[in-house]
Motif scaffolding. Sequence first.
Motif, short mmCIF file in Angstrom:
data_model
loop_
_atom_site.label_atom_id
_atom_site.label_comp_id
_atom_site.label_asym_id
_atom_site.label_seq_id
_atom_site.Cartn_x
_atom_site.Cartn_y
_atom_site.Cartn_z
N LEU A 93 0.85 -1.20 0.00
CA LEU A 93 0.00 0.00 0.00
C LEU A 93 0.89 1.25 0.00
N THR A 94 0.53 2.21 -0.84
CA THR A 94 1.24 3.50 -0.85
C THR A 94 0.71 4.34 0.31
N ILE A 95 1.63 4.80 1.16
CA ILE A 95 1.25 5.62 2.32
C ILE A 95 2.13 6.85 2.34
N PHE A 96 1.50 8.03 2.29
CA PHE A 96 2.22 9.31 2.41
C PHE A 96 1.49 10.18 3.42
N PRO A 97 2.22 10.79 4.38
CA PRO A 97 3.66 10.66 4.57
C PRO A 97 4.06 9.24 4.97
N LYS A 98 5.36 8.93 4.73
CA LYS A 98 5.84 7.58 4.96
C LYS A 98 5.76 7.22 6.44
N PRO A 99 5.41 5.96 6.76
CA PRO A 99 5.33 5.54 8.16
C PRO A 99 6.61 5.82 8.95
N LYS A 100 7.79 5.65 8.32
CA LYS A 100 9.04 5.88 9.07
C LYS A 100 9.17 7.35 9.48
N ASN A 101 8.66 8.27 8.63
CA ASN A 101 8.66 9.69 8.99
C ASN A 101 7.71 9.96 10.15
N LEU A 102 6.54 9.33 10.09
CA LEU A 102 5.56 9.52 11.17
C LEU A 102 6.10 8.99 12.49
N ARG A 103 6.80 7.86 12.43
CA ARG A 103 7.33 7.25 13.65
C ARG A 103 8.32 8.22 14.34
N THR A 104 9.14 8.87 13.54
CA THR A 104 10.09 9.84 14.09
C THR A 104 9.38 11.08 14.63
N ILE A 105 8.43 11.60 13.83
CA ILE A 105 7.83 12.89 14.17
C ILE A 105 6.86 12.78 15.34
#
Length: 386
Positions: A93-105
Amino acid sequence: MKNYFSSDFKLGVLGGGQLGRMLLTETQKFDIYTVILDGNADAPCAQICNEFHQGDLLDYDTVYNFGKQVDLLTIEIENVNIDALDALEAEGLTIFPKPKNLRTIQNKAHQKVFYHDNNIPTADFSRFTSLEELKHAISNEAVTFPFVWKSARFGYDGNGVKIVRAINDLVNLPTGECISEKLVPFKNELAVIVARNASGETKTYPVVEMEFHPEANQVEYVICPARIEDAVAKKAREVALKVADEFDFVGLLAVEMFQTKDDNILVNEAAPRTHNSGHYSIEASYTSQFEQHLRSILNLPLGSTESKVAGIMVNLVGAEGYTGDVVYENIEEILKIDGVTPHIYGKKTTKPFRKMGHVTIVNEDINEARKIAQQVKETIKVISEQ
């Protein structure tokens, strides 16, 4: 290019609050089928999206099962179950913003470490696993007053942030993971919204200046363009671009900053979504932040971020002493003023300092717009039926 318009493509949005509601204006303009997940049956988006699902945004199964029903997934709030997003992304599945960015932020401690590791200017800080650990550091003089305490998770609109001048200021604060941050003497609080699509096309909106309510720690006015020197504005845009590039971000990223007394720029924090500091853009910009969010996540050409006129946004928050069915007192008076546009978020119940809407003021002259904004602020009142 994939056909997103008047087709069977389904855009999923985690969160159905006011940011989602304003995004729906743009999905309706483009005829994009939109599916919303929110925990509240009366969420601002509930009645006006194509499809509404009620469920907990922090529950793994709820988010995972929701993601299986859409073609692309985005957010309007960052406090969502990232493990479920990781699983969905791994399955294609295409997810934006990327999950790794969300995890950090979504964790302010991780966010600060990210800035430090990537040479992005930010205030000095220390991180702690608990409030007790912070108290221990104070007793050992590893942390000195005054400083800013921030909860690592779930802070919003001034919640989860406190200036600590004495040990008693820590009473009744959440006990979990937190950071202490050096108190920065600053001239201005600024913000820059960066749009970036999957092809790497990037645009920044003009720098805005934020004026805060002294007690609630909420933004009262957002002023575009910021009343700062060109050299400072250029530096702020460059720092915001660096943040987006280091994240390899796709979507809309709002970067909040301090302009220090000696005109340096320090990143305060980032929000991986449309943002309060960009609401002025609905009336004042060629491309609103909500349309730009769609363009960026769908990998469409980005629109112009230039302003047509100066714009100021005034937040409408619940007046102190009022809780109940909302009434917008004197709204007719502000509608008589040229260049004034209210946005009501669809929340039926008001309570003190709850964000209920905003008003945009546009004018050729930023100083005139600021005067009208003051008049609007003093005229309209968000109260409840007695």
